[in-house]
Motif scaffolding. Structure first.
Motif, PDB file in Angstrom:
ATOM      1  N   LEU A 156      56.211  66.565   2.057  1.00 33.36           N
ATOM      2  CA  LEU A 156      55.661  65.748   3.362  1.00 33.36           C
ATOM      3  C   LEU A 156      54.878  64.575   2.712  1.00 33.36           C
ATOM      4  O   LEU A 156      54.331  63.845   3.548  1.00 33.36           O
ATOM      5  N   ALA A 157      55.141  64.131   1.386  1.00 29.53           N
ATOM      6  CA  ALA A 157      54.092  63.086   0.827  1.00 29.53           C
ATOM      7  C   ALA A 157      54.797  61.503   1.729  1.00 29.53           C
ATOM      8  O   ALA A 157      53.700  60.947   2.318  1.00 29.53           O
ATOM      9  N   GLY A 158      55.715  61.429   2.388  1.00 32.45           N
ATOM     10  CA  GLY A 158      56.353  60.375   2.853  1.00 32.45           C
ATOM     11  C   GLY A 158      56.059  60.416   4.263  1.00 32.45           C
ATOM     12  O   GLY A 158      56.344  59.476   5.116  1.00 32.45           O
ATOM     13  N   LYS A 159      55.625  61.430   4.899  1.00 32.38           N
ATOM     14  CA  LYS A 159      55.252  61.756   6.381  1.00 32.38           C
ATOM     15  C   LYS A 159      53.445  61.542   6.557  1.00 32.38           C
ATOM     16  O   LYS A 159      53.156  61.694   7.612  1.00 32.38           O
ATOM     17  N   ARG A 160      52.776  61.234   5.665  1.00 33.80           N
ATOM     18  CA  ARG A 160      51.459  61.232   5.551  1.00 33.80           C
ATOM     19  C   ARG A 160      51.061  60.116   6.507  1.00 33.80           C
ATOM     20  O   ARG A 160      51.427  58.916   5.952  1.00 33.80           O
ATOM     21  N   PRO A 161      50.436  60.137   7.447  1.00 34.52           N
ATOM     22  CA  PRO A 161      50.081  58.962   8.454  1.00 34.52           C
ATOM     23  C   PRO A 161      48.865  57.919   7.875  1.00 34.52           C
ATOM     24  O   PRO A 161      48.215  58.538   6.859  1.00 34.52           O
ATOM     25  N   GLY A 162      49.246  56.777   7.998  1.00 29.42           N
ATOM     26  CA  GLY A 162      48.077  55.844   7.247  1.00 29.42           C
ATOM     27  C   GLY A 162      46.810  56.341   7.913  1.00 29.42           C
ATOM     28  O   GLY A 162      45.900  55.781   6.919  1.00 29.42           O
ATOM     29  N   ALA A 163      46.636  56.750   9.046  1.00 33.10           N
ATOM     30  CA  ALA A 163      45.148  56.760   9.383  1.00 33.10           C
ATOM     31  C   ALA A 163      44.467  58.171   8.807  1.00 33.10           C
ATOM     32  O   ALA A 163      43.240  58.302   8.863  1.00 33.10           O
ATOM     33  N   LEU A 164      45.399  59.012   8.068  1.00 34.04           N
ATOM     34  CA  LEU A 164      44.883  60.255   7.278  1.00 34.04           C
ATOM     35  C   LEU A 164      44.274  59.758   5.832  1.00 34.04           C
ATOM     36  O   LEU A 164      44.909  59.988   5.010  1.00 34.04           O
ATOM     37  N   VAL A 165      43.239  58.981   6.014  1.00 35.39           N
ATOM     38  CA  VAL A 165      42.687  58.400   4.662  1.00 35.39           C
ATOM     39  C   VAL A 165      41.481  59.508   4.150  1.00 35.39           C
ATOM     40  O   VAL A 165      41.350  60.183   4.740  1.00 35.39           O
ATOM     41  N   ASP A 166      41.369  59.204   2.904  1.00 36.09           N
ATOM     42  CA  ASP A 166      40.214  59.907   2.322  1.00 36.09           C
ATOM     43  C   ASP A 166      38.982  59.039   2.376  1.00 36.09           C
ATOM     44  O   ASP A 166      39.063  57.853   2.420  1.00 36.09           O
ATOM     45  N   LEU A 167      38.289  59.763   3.162  1.00 39.28           N
ATOM     46  CA  LEU A 167      36.874  59.112   3.603  1.00 39.28           C
ATOM     47  C   LEU A 167      36.144  58.670   2.255  1.00 39.28           C
ATOM     48  O   LEU A 167      35.934  59.338   1.289  1.00 39.28           O
ATOM     49  N   PRO A 168      35.434  57.289   2.683  1.00 38.15           N
ATOM     50  CA  PRO A 168      34.684  56.854   1.648  1.00 38.15           C
ATOM     51  C   PRO A 168      33.266  57.562   1.296  1.00 38.15           C
ATOM     52  O   PRO A 168      33.014  58.585   2.346  1.00 38.15           O
ATOM     53  N   LYS A 169      32.790  57.693   0.193  1.00 38.73           N
ATOM     54  CA  LYS A 169      31.387  58.095  -0.157  1.00 38.73           C
ATOM     55  C   LYS A 169      30.240  57.128   0.474  1.00 38.73           C
ATOM     56  O   LYS A 169      30.264  56.140   0.219  1.00 38.73           O
TER      57      LYS A 169
END
Length: 423
Positions: A156-169
């Protein structure tokens, strides 16, 4: 964080049990929420309107969007994040199909599978049974996929949407890894806590060996409302919360701020069109310190009065706030869309109390749930502003965090949670 439809059914007798609801789905009788505002159900006499939350009715499971987002907020929550243990893509797909079928039944007031009794005595029953005899209680089940699900295990790596980010600290974060993250999440909301717990318990049972609960959170006393005409709930600090929340009936605002549009995502992430993004934050409140804070200081911290919830200098809760009349570090002023370039989120938070912290203080606070079209334009700018300057930070601390992509709704009986993602 403060500030910033049901279809009607005429009852002909006493309130229905879970078993009596079984036939309603086939008859097409929708007892749930297509919109939120002034939704009512009628008493059997047909001459008195009763708030839908008091009917114990069912919220339709199928639709363009998942229920449990714009739906009129229920009184109770059981939220669970799961780690996927299987490495077999086909096994995960089958689990999502099985979960979908179980969710369809539980939200309609039916037992899972063949039920809690009457099957083979030598085998465990399909349903755990603790919701027998209870109303559907407007149960909604909402699934989400975490960033870690797109790590390559299931292609699924290629299907990760750009807005599904890792939240900053964010400044002040003290996040517990054991209460953060997750491959999957399920949000169960209902007006009866046992109905919500029953739903998560049965999904966890169905997933045994394939997924494991990473962390979970019980919530009570909703702290936000998607129904503007209803009484605005209060948080554990005694202040009204969600005054400026997006209404479940405001389709224009939902389209603008909550639902992902097809134009928002490239073709490889087109499965997210019609979905949303969820940020879940466990916010611990220093209740004992707050309870010793003078009233005027409390009101200055929020930028609202405690009695009416009115913004500074105004008389009523829903009066338009004059932000410059508030202290620069007031919570409402910093969280307001006008202070964040128009950033707007839909909130569905709940209060929690989880015993004590071992030092004689309540482990209590807010389990914050925020839905938005793009977290980079919603939660992140708002929380960045709050984390830097909000005077309320003296009394709260973010101790758990997770981010999930919420796919669109299950359209019909042939559809299932995540079908487009795994296509």
């Amino acid at each position: 964080m403060t500030d910033d439809l049901e279809n009607s059914v005429e009852q002909t007798g006493s309130a229905p049990s879970r078993r009596s609801v079984i036939g309603w789905g086939g008859a097409g009788l929708a007892l749930g929420a297509a919109a939120a505002g002034g939704a009512v159900a009628l008493t059997r006499s047909g001459d008195v309107a009763v708030p839908v939350a008091e009917t114990g009715g069912a919220v339709p499971f199928h639709g363009e969007h998942q229920a449990g987002i714009a739906t009129a907020v229920q009184d109770r929550l059981h939220f669970a994040a799961f780690d996927v243990k299987t490495t077999d893509r086909a096994e995960l797909v089958q689990l999502l199909k099985d979960w979908t079928r179980a969710a369809e039944r539980m939200t309609a007031g039916q037992e899972v599978g063949e039920g809690a009794y009457g099957g083979l005595a030598e085998a465990p029953p399909d349903d755990t049974g603790e919701a027998l005899g209870l109303k559907p209680s407007r149960l909604t089940l909402t699934i989400g996929f975490g960033p870690s699900l797109f790590d390559g295990r299931f292609g699924l790596a290629g299907k990760r949407p750009g807005a599904l980010v890792d939240l900053p600290k964010f400044p002040g974060d003290n996040l517990d890894p054991a209460r953060s993250g997750g491959d999957l999440c399920v949000q169960a909301c209902a007006d009866d806590p046992q109905v919500a717990v029953h739903a998560i318990r049965n999904l966890a049972r169905i997933g045994f060996g394939k997924v494991a609960v990473r962390w979970s959170q019980l919530g009570f006393g909703k702290t936000s409302s998607t129904t503007p005409d209803a009484q605005t709930p209060r948080n554990m600090m005694g202040f009204k919360d969600g005054t400026r929340n997006i209404a479940g009936t405001d389709t224009a605002a939902l389209d603008k701020h909550v639902w992902v549009a097809a134009k928002d995502v490239p073709q490889q992430a087109a499965w997210m069109a019609g979905g949303s993004y969820l940020v879940a934050r466990r916010i611990r409140m220093n209740i004992e310190t707050w309870d010793r804070t003078p009233l005027q200081e409390q009101e200055d911290i929020f930028g609202r009065d405690k009695k009416e919830g009115a913004p500074v200098g105004k008389a009523k809760e829903h009066d338009e706030p004059f932000l410059k009349a508030m202290k620069p570090e007031a919570h409402v002023r910093l969280a307001h869309p006008d202070s964040n370039g128009g950033a707007t989120i839909l909130r569905r938070g709940y209060s929690f109390t989880d015993g004590t912290d071992g030092l004689g203080r309540l482990d209590a606070g807010l389990f914050f749930l925020a839905y938005q079209r793009d977290v980079r334009k919603g939660f992140i700018p708002v929380q960045t502003s709050l984390a830097r300057a909000d005077v309320l930070n003296e009394y709260i601390q973010h101790v758990g965090s997770a981010m999930f992509a919420i796919p669109p709704g299950v359209r019909d009986r042939d559809d299932w949670w995540g079908r487009a993602l795994f296509a």
